[in-house]
Design a protein around this motif. Structure first.
Motif, PDB file in Angstrom:
ATOM      1  N   ILE A 211       0.831  -1.309   0.102  1.00 18.46           N
ATOM      2  CA  ILE A 211       0.135   0.046  -0.073  1.00 18.46           C
ATOM      3  C   ILE A 211       0.794   1.233  -0.009  1.00 18.46           C
ATOM      4  CG2 ILE A 211      -1.691   1.295   1.550  1.00 18.46           C
ATOM      5  CD1 ILE A 211      -3.034  -1.348   2.360  1.00 18.46           C
ATOM      6  N   GLY A 212       1.921   1.119   0.759  1.00 15.35           N
ATOM      7  CA  GLY A 212       2.799   2.537   0.982  1.00 15.35           C
ATOM      8  C   GLY A 212       3.510   2.705  -0.428  1.00 15.35           C
ATOM      9  N   VAL A 213       4.231   1.623  -1.155  1.00 10.80           N
ATOM     10  CA  VAL A 213       4.794   1.508  -2.233  1.00 10.80           C
ATOM     11  C   VAL A 213       3.838   2.023  -3.263  1.00 10.80           C
ATOM     12  CG1 VAL A 213       5.965   0.343  -4.085  1.00 10.80           C
ATOM     13  CG2 VAL A 213       6.348   0.124  -1.656  1.00 10.80           C
ATOM     14  N   GLY A 214       2.482   1.469  -3.390  1.00 12.54           N
ATOM     15  CA  GLY A 214       1.476   2.006  -4.342  1.00 12.54           C
ATOM     16  C   GLY A 214       1.281   3.573  -4.486  1.00 12.54           C
ATOM     17  N   ILE A 215       1.043   4.027  -3.160  1.00 16.13           N
ATOM     18  CA  ILE A 215       0.951   5.325  -2.754  1.00 16.13           C
ATOM     19  C   ILE A 215       2.085   6.334  -3.420  1.00 16.13           C
ATOM     20  CG2 ILE A 215       0.571   7.314  -1.169  1.00 16.13           C
ATOM     21  CD1 ILE A 215      -1.022   5.267   0.366  1.00 16.13           C
ATOM     22  N   GLY A 216       3.457   5.662  -3.169  1.00 17.18           N
ATOM     23  CA  GLY A 216       4.728   6.422  -3.610  1.00 17.18           C
ATOM     24  C   GLY A 216       4.814   6.487  -4.952  1.00 17.18           C
ATOM     25  N   ILE A 217       4.780   5.198  -5.505  1.00 13.90           N
ATOM     26  CA  ILE A 217       4.903   5.298  -7.239  1.00 13.90           C
ATOM     27  C   ILE A 217       3.697   5.845  -7.880  1.00 13.90           C
ATOM     28  CG2 ILE A 217       5.162   3.537  -8.963  1.00 13.90           C
ATOM     29  CD1 ILE A 217       7.553   3.690  -7.106  1.00 13.90           C
ATOM     30  N   SER A 218       2.586   5.687  -7.402  1.00 16.47           N
ATOM     31  CA  SER A 218       1.569   6.433  -7.899  1.00 16.47           C
ATOM     32  C   SER A 218       1.842   8.005  -8.079  1.00 16.47           C
ATOM     33  CB  SER A 218       0.186   5.983  -7.402  1.00 16.47           C
ATOM     34  OG  SER A 218       0.031   4.701  -7.484  1.00 16.47           O
ATOM     35  N   SER A 219       2.213   8.510  -6.780  1.00 15.22           N
ATOM     36  CA  SER A 219       2.553   9.962  -6.866  1.00 15.22           C
ATOM     37  C   SER A 219       3.597  10.365  -7.754  1.00 15.22           C
ATOM     38  CB  SER A 219       2.759  10.122  -5.404  1.00 15.22           C
ATOM     39  OG  SER A 219       1.750   9.891  -4.446  1.00 15.22           O
ATOM     40  N   ILE A 220       4.909   9.454  -7.570  1.00 14.52           N
ATOM     41  CA  ILE A 220       5.785  10.026  -8.777  1.00 14.52           C
ATOM     42  C   ILE A 220       5.248   9.850 -10.007  1.00 14.52           C
ATOM     43  CG2 ILE A 220       7.813   9.111  -9.673  1.00 14.52           C
ATOM     44  CD1 ILE A 220       8.643   8.042  -6.699  1.00 14.52           C
ATOM     45  N   THR A 221       4.374   8.999 -10.389  1.00 14.45           N
ATOM     46  CA  THR A 221       3.973   8.806 -11.894  1.00 14.45           C
ATOM     47  C   THR A 221       2.938  10.069 -11.942  1.00 14.45           C
ATOM     48  OG1 THR A 221       4.099   6.585 -11.794  1.00 14.45           O
ATOM     49  CG2 THR A 221       2.710   7.390 -13.488  1.00 14.45           C
ATOM     50  N   ALA A 222       2.048  10.481 -11.180  1.00 13.00           N
ATOM     51  CA  ALA A 222       1.438  11.501 -11.306  1.00 13.00           C
ATOM     52  C   ALA A 222       1.982  12.837 -11.488  1.00 13.00           C
ATOM     53  CB  ALA A 222       0.294  11.611 -10.425  1.00 13.00           C
ATOM     54  N   LEU A 223       3.411  12.982 -10.823  1.00 13.95           N
ATOM     55  CA  LEU A 223       3.972  14.081 -10.757  1.00 13.95           C
ATOM     56  C   LEU A 223       5.115  14.165 -11.861  1.00 13.95           C
ATOM     57  CD1 LEU A 223       3.874  14.804  -6.885  1.00 13.95           C
ATOM     58  CD2 LEU A 223       2.454  15.997  -8.671  1.00 13.95           C
ATOM     59  N   ALA A 224       5.452  13.041 -12.581  1.00 13.63           N
ATOM     60  CA  ALA A 224       6.699  12.794 -13.354  1.00 13.63           C
ATOM     61  C   ALA A 224       6.869  13.895 -14.263  1.00 13.63           C
ATOM     62  CB  ALA A 224       6.699  11.450 -13.761  1.00 13.63           C
ATOM     63  N   ASN A 225       5.968  14.407 -15.201  1.00 14.78           N
ATOM     64  CA  ASN A 225       5.875  15.309 -16.284  1.00 14.78           C
ATOM     65  C   ASN A 225       6.130  16.680 -15.384  1.00 14.78           C
ATOM     66  OD1 ASN A 225       6.164  13.727 -18.252  1.00 14.78           O
ATOM     67  ND2 ASN A 225       3.867  13.488 -18.278  1.00 14.78           N
ATOM     68  N   VAL A 226       5.353  16.963 -14.144  1.00 12.23           N
ATOM     69  CA  VAL A 226       5.476  18.185 -13.746  1.00 12.23           C
ATOM     70  C   VAL A 226       6.696  18.588 -12.965  1.00 12.23           C
ATOM     71  CG1 VAL A 226       4.254  19.738 -12.151  1.00 12.23           C
ATOM     72  CG2 VAL A 226       2.791  18.297 -13.251  1.00 12.23           C
ATOM     73  N   LEU A 227       7.364  17.582 -12.518  1.00 10.35           N
ATOM     74  CA  LEU A 227       8.706  17.609 -11.910  1.00 10.35           C
ATOM     75  C   LEU A 227       9.828  17.133 -12.623  1.00 10.35           C
ATOM     76  CD1 LEU A 227       7.414  16.406  -8.135  1.00 10.35           C
ATOM     77  CD2 LEU A 227       7.608  18.972  -9.155  1.00 10.35           C
ATOM     78  N   THR A 232      13.441   6.172 -14.334  1.00  8.82           N
ATOM     79  CA  THR A 232      14.212   5.209 -13.680  1.00  8.82           C
ATOM     80  C   THR A 232      13.952   5.764 -11.960  1.00  8.82           C
ATOM     81  OG1 THR A 232      16.282   6.673 -13.734  1.00  8.82           O
ATOM     82  CG2 THR A 232      15.908   4.434 -15.146  1.00  8.82           C
ATOM     83  N   THR A 233      13.320   6.832 -12.064  1.00  4.52           N
ATOM     84  CA  THR A 233      12.953   7.379 -10.629  1.00  4.52           C
ATOM     85  C   THR A 233      12.198   6.241  -9.888  1.00  4.52           C
ATOM     86  OG1 THR A 233      13.534   9.658 -11.187  1.00  4.52           O
ATOM     87  CG2 THR A 233      12.170   9.526  -9.273  1.00  4.52           C
ATOM     88  N   SER A 234      11.042   5.967 -10.524  1.00  2.00           N
ATOM     89  CA  SER A 234      10.055   4.882  -9.969  1.00  2.00           C
ATOM     90  C   SER A 234      10.665   3.765  -9.674  1.00  2.00           C
ATOM     91  CB  SER A 234       8.662   4.994 -10.897  1.00  2.00           C
ATOM     92  OG  SER A 234       9.073   4.311 -11.999  1.00  2.00           O
ATOM     93  N   THR A 235      11.575   3.249 -10.448  1.00  2.09           N
ATOM     94  CA  THR A 235      12.099   2.057 -10.247  1.00  2.09           C
ATOM     95  C   THR A 235      12.954   2.180  -8.825  1.00  2.09           C
ATOM     96  OG1 THR A 235      12.214   1.518 -12.557  1.00  2.09           O
ATOM     97  CG2 THR A 235      13.947   0.226 -11.062  1.00  2.09           C
ATOM     98  N   LEU A 236      13.983   3.113  -8.916  1.00  2.00           N
ATOM     99  CA  LEU A 236      14.658   3.359  -7.574  1.00  2.00           C
ATOM    100  C   LEU A 236      13.723   3.282  -6.225  1.00  2.00           C
ATOM    101  CD1 LEU A 236      16.983   3.843  -5.811  1.00  2.00           C
ATOM    102  CD2 LEU A 236      16.819   6.266  -6.622  1.00  2.00           C
ATOM    103  N   ALA A 237      12.555   4.257  -6.420  1.00  2.00           N
ATOM    104  CA  ALA A 237      11.728   4.170  -5.447  1.00  2.00           C
ATOM    105  C   ALA A 237      11.117   3.103  -4.927  1.00  2.00           C
ATOM    106  CB  ALA A 237      10.669   5.421  -5.613  1.00  2.00           C
ATOM    107  N   MET A 238      10.549   2.369  -6.027  1.00  2.00           N
ATOM    108  CA  MET A 238      10.050   1.095  -5.724  1.00  2.00           C
ATOM    109  C   MET A 238      10.872   0.111  -5.061  1.00  2.00           C
ATOM    110  SD  MET A 238       8.752  -1.985  -8.120  1.00  2.00           S
ATOM    111  CE  MET A 238       7.468  -0.738  -9.096  1.00  2.00           C
ATOM    112  N   MET A 239      12.248  -0.101  -5.533  1.00  2.00           N
ATOM    113  CA  MET A 239      13.405  -0.854  -5.015  1.00  2.00           C
ATOM    114  C   MET A 239      13.383  -0.361  -3.458  1.00  2.00           C
ATOM    115  SD  MET A 239      17.353  -1.190  -6.282  1.00  2.00           S
ATOM    116  CE  MET A 239      16.785  -1.446  -7.901  1.00  2.00           C
TER     117      MET A 239
END
Length: 735
Positions: A211-227, A232-239
């Motif tokens: 659940i925690g990783v799902g929230i983190g990765i989804s947030s990164i994906t949602a903000l990827a283009n904005v930020l 590879t950022t989501s891969t590191l965060a998932m790991m």
């Protein structure tokens, strides 16, 4: 802090429906944002302060529309044996490739397509030629239609018997991790079942971590283009998030079961678990966050963003452990059995025998063994890691190119065809940018021609204003070789400062590696220094944090030695899926320092905190070591195995960088957890005795008391229980 966390954990347990609803809502919002966001790109890549970056900036000013950082592709054509690429049978097929690209579906993103016959891109023996394609955008910004047009343009030529392969970054895609991470999660599940002896208790850390990783990765994906976050950022965060998420929940659940075994009510056990183990989780999480956020000192935006994103995922993992885990324990009810009680899954529900002396567990026996032979154990651990670290002295750094791709890929085959037909330097041409008139450009061309490492120099191409020029230089050696690096330095050193710059992918890689080298020591000092102060707060000691830092340095150097042996020298390379050896990714040392330091301090905090707790409550130093191992060794071992399993799962990735990171982190955790924390640390503590917990009185007065051991919490609860303090239920109901 322990009292606050006690209230937080007990409140989350009692109001579990509300807490669970909040986390599910966060997961839904983050998931909706990720689904609504456009696909992330590769992220912009820049290296501020380097010559290669200044050259790119100059190109943008003097050659508008050139798209110097745009994707490139080289379609390499090799004629059948006995034929040449300019023959009547082959030439029409090559021209057809050029025309299809110019008029195909992806033409809007193409800047230029150059025929090999116009550019004289034909090998001396006439067997090989290449079509150069230049795009307006980066490789990850190309549309699927553009990529398909690139690959489809070669179909007819392949059908006619030509060997056609595509190189360059135009086919770049997000790395595929395959099923490795799923296998890692499966291994983690097995370890949890064995550790807890209960499917319910084992499932809680997995569920909450996901659940925690799902929230983190989804947030990164949602903000990827904005930020402007890289793919590879989501891969590191998932790991990182998956590993620490499981571990932090594991420690809370384990302490909860221990509290149940002492006869406490379930809500009280949850509060005490979060108040004690939760304090260790908070400080362990802080060390990881410090290490990841500290990557900003390197001053490479891409790396800084990766660190911040991964740190955000760790923060979420800590919050999940402190709130969602006790809430889920409330839902689980009596199915989470006390420690020492066998589960129906493994032991048919029979309780542990009462009235008999408990047999020492493995952790207790191991600690007693070390206490009997501390010097021998210490020397064995240090010498063993020292031997493994020897290859690190031969570390060669660089960034992977197409030559590091698996031999089955079209990029690697194109790389090999170019090397065979034109020389290895054609895979890494240098771009020399001249900030001056034609006379300066011609003089630069003549000077570069006289250098030993040059295979060819193309005539200078000037801009419309005639105040800048671009020169293409082909080295004799492959892009990642030491000879090519020396050539770049020779061109720069012999040029007028501020007038002639060397850039291109090869020069960018060299500058990137140098910047990482220069930042390593300042970064190490910052991270270790801040963590040292943090650990002084936790352990109220000087020697324990010092020992923790030195042990970390030993484990990370040994891990780097193992990475060099496998990925650079090829030892056991086939076992780990390494198809091509080469220099170690230049960000690997500083990345391992950051991530491994944070993770290593996790085990230090969880293991030594229990020893400190026993020592504070009156046990002798040696007995405190045994007590710490008695209660924490099994859980720390399980946590380390889980982290190793999760990181090893990423070794099955298609990307060499992700594969190397997965191996490096897995082997580093193995060395640090089992050799340093479980072996060297107790040996050192045994030798130091009372001195290990020494802190000058003046420093003790200055440092705030964070009470990680829960001493004030225990006193507070004891006072409440005997009536000398405020009514516990009335005071703690107001959470």
């Amino acid at each position: 802090m322990a009292t606050f966390l006690y209230r937080l954990g007990r409140g989350a347990f009692r109001r579990r429906r509300f807490v669970a609803l909040v986390w599910v809502a966060l997961l839904f919002v983050a998931g909706f944002g990720a689904a609504s966001a456009s696909a992330p790109t590769s992220g912009s890549f820049s290296i501020p302060g380097t010559e290669a970056q200044r050259a790119f900036d100059l190109l943008d000013q003097r050659f508008p529309g050139m798209a110097a950082d745009g994707a490139t592709a080289r379609i390499v054509i090799k004629a059948p044996a006995g034929e040449k690429v300019d023959s009547e049978a082959v030439k029409p097929q090559v021209e057809k490739i050029v025309s299809e690209l110019k008029d195909g579906p992806g033409k809007d993103q193409i800047s230029s397509v150059t025929s090999p016959y116009e550019a004289k891109a034909v090998s001396q023996d006439g067997s090989t030629a290449y079509v150069s394609v230049k795009y307006k955008v980066s490789g990850m910004e190309l549309t699927d239609a553009t990529r398909e047009a690139l690959t489809e343009s070669t179909t007819a030529a392949k059908a006619d018997g030509l060997n056609v392969q595509i190189g360059g970054d135009a086919l770049m895609a997000a790395p595929e991790t395959g099923s490795g991470e799923i296998i890692g999660i499966a291994i983690a599940a097995i370890v949890l079942v064995i550790t807890f002896g209960s499917l319910i208790a084992a499932g809680l850390p997995l569920l909450t971590a996901l659940i925690g990783v799902g929230i983190g990765i989804s947030s990164i994906t949602a903000l990827a283009n904005v930020l402007d976050l890289g793919s590879t950022t989501s891969t590191l965060a998932m790991m990182i998030g998956l590993a620490v998420g499981i571990d932090y929940a594991l420690f809370i659940v384990s302490r909860y079961r221990a509290e149940l075994a002492e006869g406490r009510e379930r809500d009280e056990a949850a509060g005490r678990a979060v108040g004690t183990a939760g304090s260790a989780v908070v400080f362990a999480g802080l060390t990881v966050v410090i290490a990841l956020v500290g990557l900003a000192v390197v001053n490479i935006p891409m790396l800084s963003k990766m660190g911040f994103a991964a740190a955000g995922t760790v923060v979420i993992a800590v919050l999940v452990a402190l709130t969602l885990v006790p809430a889920m324990l409330g839902f689980a009810g009596k199915k989470v059995l006390p420690a020492g009680t066998k589960s129906r899954f493994l032991g048919k529900g029979k309780p542990a025998a009462e009235g008999t002396e408990a047999k020492p567990n493995g952790g207790t026996r191991w600690a007693r063994f070390i206490l009997r032979r501390p010097v021998m154990v210490l020397l064995a651990g240090v010498i063993g890691l020292g031997i493994v670290a020897v290859p690190a002295s031969k570390l060669e750094m660089g960034l992977p190119d197409d030559g590091a791709q698996p031999v089955s890929t079209t990029q690697r085959q194109a790389y090999d065809l170019l090397s065979d037909g034109f020389g290895p330097g054609f895979n890494g041409p240098l771009m020399v940018v001249v900030n001056g008139d034609k006379a300066l450009a011609d003089a630069t061309v003549d000077r570069i021609k006289g250098l030993d490492g040059v295979a060819a120099v193309m005539p200078a191409t000037q801009n419309e204003a005639k105040d800048a020029a671009v020169i293409s230089v082909i080295p004799k050696d492959r892009p990642s070789s030491v000879e090519t690096e020396n050539l770049v330095h020779e061109i720069r050193e012999g040029s007028d400062s501020g007038k002639v710059f060397v850039t291109g992918a090869t020069a960018m890689n060299i500058d990137f590696s140098q910047k990482m080298n220069d930042a390593l020591l300042p970064y190490l000092a910052l991270v270790v220094g801040l963590a040292f102060l943090l650990l002084m707060l936790v352990f109220r000691s000087i020697l324990v944090p010092l020992k923790a830092a030195l042990g970390f340095l030993l484990s990370v150097v040994a891990a780097l030695g193992a990475v060099v042996a496998v990925f650079q020298w090829g030892w056991l390379g086939s076992l780990f899926g390494v198809e091509q050896t080469g220099p170690i990714m230049s960000m690997m040392p500083i990345f391992m320092v950051g991530v491994v330091f944070g993770l290593a301090m996790d085990y230090e905090v969880f293991l030594v905190t229990r020893m400190r707790e026993a020592y504070v409550h009156g046990e002798r130093p040696g007995q405190a070591v045994v007590t710490g191992f008695q209660y924490s060794a099994r859980v720390v071992v399980a946590a380390a195995v889980i982290m190793i399993a999760v990181f090893s799962g990423f070794m099955g990735a298609s990307d060499q960088m992700v594969k190397m990171i997965g191996f490096g982190l897995a082997i580093a955790v193995f060395f640090d957890a089992f050799v340093v924390r479980m072996t060297i640390v107790p040996a050192v503590l045994a030798l130091l005795g009372h001195k290990a917990w020494w802190l000058p009185k003046w420093l003790d007065r200055i440092l705030p008391n964070v009470d990680v051991e829960g001493e004030s919490l225990r006193k507070h609860l004891d006072d409440s229980a005997d009536g000398s303090g405020p009514d516990k239920d009335r005071e703690l109901a107001n959470v």
